[in-house]
Write an enzyme that holds these catalytic residues in place. Structure first.
Site, PDB file in Angstrom:
ATOM      1  N   HIS A 171      -1.641  -2.628  -4.988  1.00  0.00           N
ATOM      2  CA  HIS A 171      -2.628  -1.568  -4.815  1.00  0.00           C
ATOM      3  C   HIS A 171      -2.161  -0.618  -3.720  1.00  0.00           C
ATOM      4  CE1 HIS A 171      -7.172  -0.403  -4.329  1.00  0.00           C
ATOM      5  NE2 HIS A 171      -6.371   0.646  -4.375  1.00  0.00           N
ATOM      6  N   HIS A 189      -2.609   6.810   2.971  1.00  0.00           N
ATOM      7  CA  HIS A 189      -2.138   5.712   3.817  1.00  0.00           C
ATOM      8  C   HIS A 189      -0.711   5.898   4.323  1.00  0.00           C
ATOM      9  CE1 HIS A 189      -5.734   3.479   2.714  1.00  0.00           C
ATOM     10  NE2 HIS A 189      -5.460   3.662   1.438  1.00  0.00           N
ATOM     11  N   GLU A 249      -1.847   7.333  -2.658  1.00  0.00           N
ATOM     12  CA  GLU A 249      -1.576   6.315  -1.646  1.00  0.00           C
ATOM     13  C   GLU A 249      -0.742   6.867  -0.502  1.00  0.00           C
ATOM     14  OE1 GLU A 249      -2.619   2.940  -1.410  1.00  0.00           O
ATOM     15  OE2 GLU A 249      -4.063   3.725  -2.861  1.00  0.00           O
TER      16      GLU A 249
END
Length: 239
Positions: free
Chosen positions: A58, A109, A105
């Protein structure tokens, strides 16, 4: 004159202190969360059809910050050599051929992870995530512990205990919680690393248990007392 000089020096000192305070970068993250999700559970929430019957990546999430640098734009050409691995182990479960998920992502992040020199490029970030994913081999570990997708329910303590015993650190295991509350569905497992990429305990916060029994609330920490359903891939025989 001495008192005047002292006042001048004091003012300069205050300006320097103020300047250093303003220029001080945001707090550096201290932990990385390698997050795996179970495709069958994810797709039951997102109305997709998964062909993946193993735990997929993930994301790799620093414990501090989100969307830390909007100037670090996602560029797929910088990770061309990683794409075959990413398509297999880190796919967009809703649109498997898309790079949209990786862009998301990275922006959310990766730009925060990039505060560390060891992760300060797309290639370093995605490459390290894949490296840690293979190092853990969560899917293989689950199978070695005889925890496999099945119509038979597991206890939460059995799942957590086996993962803890194998890695010697505490994971964060998340489920979805149907409204009736008789069973919870295994969905996501987080395993954590420190800034030196050594395994570390994952931390739980008070917000982890918010909306435990609200249908459609997404993943939240599994309840220790409720049976856990680990759903097989649709169309695949259960064990």
């Amino acid at each position: 004159m001495k008192s005047l000089a002292f006042v001048v020096l004091l003012c300069i000192g205050c300006c320097l202190m103020t300047s250093s305070f303003v220029l001080e970068p945001p707090h550096m993250w201290s932990k990385l969360i390698l997050t795996h999700h179970w495709p069958s559970t994810f797709c039951s929430m997102e109305h997709c059809h998964s062909k993946f019957d193993y735990w997929t990546l993930h994301g790799l999430w620093p414990d501090k910050g989100q969307e830390c640098n909007s100037s670090l734009h996602f560029n797929e050409t910088l990770i061309q050599d990683l794409l075959p691995e990413m398509q297999k182990w880190w796919p967009d479960l809703k649109i498997p051929e898309s790079s949209r998920f990786w862009k998301y992502e990275w922006q959310k992040h990766g730009t925060c992870a990039a505060k560390a020199e060891s992760l300060n490029s797309q290639h370093k970030y995605f490459g390290k995530a894949l490296e840690l994913y293979h190092k853990l081999d969560l899917d293989g570990v689950m199978k070695k512990c005889n925890i496999v997708p099945s119509e038979t329910y597991y206890t939460f303590d059995l799942i957590e205990g086996n993962i803890l015993n194998f890695y010697n650190v505490k994971p964060k295991i998340q489920c979805i919680h149907p409204k009736e509350g008789k069973v919870q569905i295994l969905g996501q497992i987080e395993i954590c690393f420190n800034s030196d990429f050594q395994l570390d305990d994952c931390e739980h916060s008070e917000t982890d248990t918010v909306n435990l029994n609200v249908k459609g609330a997404g993943f939240s920490v599994c309840d220790h007392a409720t049976p856990v359903y680990y759903p097989p891939l649709k169309g695949k025989l259960s064990v």
